[in-house]
Design a protein around this motif. Structure first.
Motif, PDB file in Angstrom:
ATOM      1  N   GLY A 193       0.791  -1.222   0.000  1.00 55.90           N
ATOM      2  CA  GLY A 193       0.000   0.000   0.000  1.00 55.90           C
ATOM      3  C   GLY A 193       0.825   1.274   0.000  1.00 55.90           C
ATOM      4  N   ASN A 194       2.050   1.198   0.534  1.00 54.72           N
ATOM      5  CA  ASN A 194       2.924   2.371   0.507  1.00 54.72           C
ATOM      6  C   ASN A 194       3.177   2.829  -0.925  1.00 54.72           C
ATOM      7  OD1 ASN A 194       3.291   2.593   3.255  1.00 54.72           O
ATOM      8  ND2 ASN A 194       5.196   1.451   3.297  1.00 54.72           N
ATOM      9  N   TYR A 195       3.287   1.870  -1.828  1.00 52.69           N
ATOM     10  CA  TYR A 195       3.669   2.165  -3.198  1.00 52.69           C
ATOM     11  C   TYR A 195       2.467   2.579  -4.040  1.00 52.69           C
ATOM     12  CZ  TYR A 195       8.048   0.410  -1.534  1.00 52.69           C
ATOM     13  OH  TYR A 195       9.193   0.263  -0.798  1.00 52.69           O
ATOM     14  N   SER A 196       1.331   1.921  -3.834  1.00 54.84           N
ATOM     15  CA  SER A 196       0.145   2.307  -4.604  1.00 54.84           C
ATOM     16  C   SER A 196      -0.294   3.721  -4.248  1.00 54.84           C
ATOM     17  CB  SER A 196      -0.998   1.314  -4.358  1.00 54.84           C
ATOM     18  OG  SER A 196      -1.344   1.262  -2.983  1.00 54.84           O
ATOM     19  N   ALA A 197      -0.074   4.141  -3.000  1.00 61.29           N
ATOM     20  CA  ALA A 197      -0.450   5.493  -2.599  1.00 61.29           C
ATOM     21  C   ALA A 197       0.406   6.557  -3.279  1.00 61.29           C
ATOM     22  CB  ALA A 197      -0.359   5.630  -1.083  1.00 61.29           C
ATOM     23  N   GLN A 198       1.579   6.159  -3.793  1.00 61.51           N
ATOM     24  CA  GLN A 198       2.464   7.107  -4.472  1.00 61.51           C
ATOM     25  C   GLN A 198       2.072   7.331  -5.935  1.00 61.51           C
ATOM     26  OE1 GLN A 198       6.682   6.286  -4.035  1.00 61.51           O
ATOM     27  NE2 GLN A 198       6.333   5.174  -2.141  1.00 61.51           N
ATOM     28  N   PHE A 199       1.316   6.404  -6.490  1.00 60.40           N
ATOM     29  CA  PHE A 199       1.109   6.426  -7.934  1.00 60.40           C
ATOM     30  C   PHE A 199       0.423   7.709  -8.428  1.00 60.40           C
ATOM     31  CE2 PHE A 199       0.970   1.475  -8.034  1.00 60.40           C
ATOM     32  CZ  PHE A 199       2.344   1.447  -7.914  1.00 60.40           C
TER      33      PHE A 199
END
Length: 355
Positions: free
Chosen positions: A200-206
């Motif tokens: 989820g850390n990475y999807s929130a950056q997209f």
């Protein structure tokens, strides 16, 4: 380095290899996978026997908690082949340690060392022909764990699946990297899961990254969630700033990932007499340094990119180009680190592990 391994792994080999279908000179990062994968399930409170089997899709219940509550963690690692055709891992103990810290934070079961390390060494050994010689050629390793227990009640799963998949890789980023400094969006917050490698850390950056790319920037330098005055990470990488002859990087915290490449670069720099300070760097310091010339370099560091020099940054409406310098510490540190990883220089730290 002594690490626990296990021979208790079932192995089902693929009928044929797809390696001859792969153009190793024109790889897109993370799109091609090797012939096998490792799978190990957690059921009824314990880990089952791992199995290495042909790489393939698998069925999962639509109500699996990974889909609904985001219990998913991963690691990023690489294997390297030296000039003698020996294959090496780089600091796998650090990846195991961080993986289990992520698991604890996400209320998931820790993975035993003998499964993680033993499975890793076994599958990489099986796929060693996928590891090509030469600087820049690697086998990217993706261990991950997902919640596969069914049911949409909001509570941790009782069943999990740990897997390892492998992907031949070359350079992650190409061309010049320009960044924009975040003023509104944050990567993580105190008390959150920023220090975990949670999906989820990475999807929130997209979304904020998409906005940055629409403006012509490749990445974002994230700022702290409370004041947006402290510089923290660059995209999916830890970030370093060189002012005059000193390198600065933010200390690890609940918001900042404890990067393996980050700590390795710091250790090499200190060994070789390069000044390094782990402290927060302010946006105001960065702008002042860009204006008075004391800011010499900015670079990101991570497993995929290794070291990614940044040529300029934008804050609000102003863009600041960094000077082009011949004695780049970023390039020096990258060279020293990669030579250790490829066994082209002495490993004075005992970081490399032979497969």
């Amino acid at each position: 380095m002594m690490l626990k391994t296990t021979s208790e792994i079932d192995i089902v080999k693929a009928n044929s290899s797809k390696i001859n279908e792969v153009d190793f000179e024109n790889l897109t990062f993370g799109n091609v996978f090797t012939d096998h994968m490792l799978v190990c399930d957690f059921k009824e409170g314990k880990w089952e026997k791992p199995v290495i089997k042909p790489y393939e899709p698998f069925l999962i219940d639509p109500s699996a908690k990974v889909f609904h509550y985001g219990q998913a963690i991963f690691e990023g690692m690489k294997a390297y082949k030296d000039e003698n055709d020996d294959v090496w891992l780089f600091r796998p103990d650090e990846n195991l340690d961080r993986f289990n810290k992520s698991a604890v934070r996400m209320a998931m079961p820790e993975i035993p060392e003998e499964i993680f390390i033993g499975g890793l060494k076994t599958i990489v050994d099986m796929e060693r022909s996928w590891v090509r010689k030469g600087l820049g050629n690697t086998l990217y390793i993706r261990p991950f764990m997902i919640a596969v227990g069914s049911g949409v009640i909001a509570q941790p799963s009782s069943q999990y699946r740990f897997m390892i998949i492998l992907s031949p890789a070359r350079s992650y980023y190409s061309g010049e990297v320009k960044v924009i400094i975040a003023e509104h969006y944050s990567r993580a917050a105190n008390g959150g899961i920023g220090a975990a490698k949670a999906a989820g850390n990475y999807s929130a950056q997209f979304y904020p990254q998409k906005l940055a790319q629409e403006k012509g920037f490749q990445q974002i330098i994230w700022t702290d969630d409370a004041t947006h005055t402290k510089l923290e990470e660059a995209g999916t990488m830890n970030v370093f700033f060189r002012f005059n002859d000193t390198i600065y990087t933010a200390p690890t915290s609940e918001r900042i990932l404890d990067g393996v490449t980050r700590k390795s670069l710091i250790a090499i720099a200190k060994r070789d007499g390069i000044k390094v300070e782990e402290r927060s760097v302010l946006v105001s310091e960065l702008i002042a340094g860009a204006k008075d010339g004391s800011l010499k370099e900015i670079f990101g560091a991570g497993t995929a990119a290794v070291v990614s020099p940044i040529v300029g940054f934008q804050y609000q409406e102003d863009y600041y180009e960094l000077p082009k310098i011949e004695n780049s510490l970023a390039i020096q540190l990258k060279d020293k680190l990669t030579k250790v990883q490829y066994k082209l220089a002495e490993d004075t730290f005992g970081w490399t592990v032979k497969v």
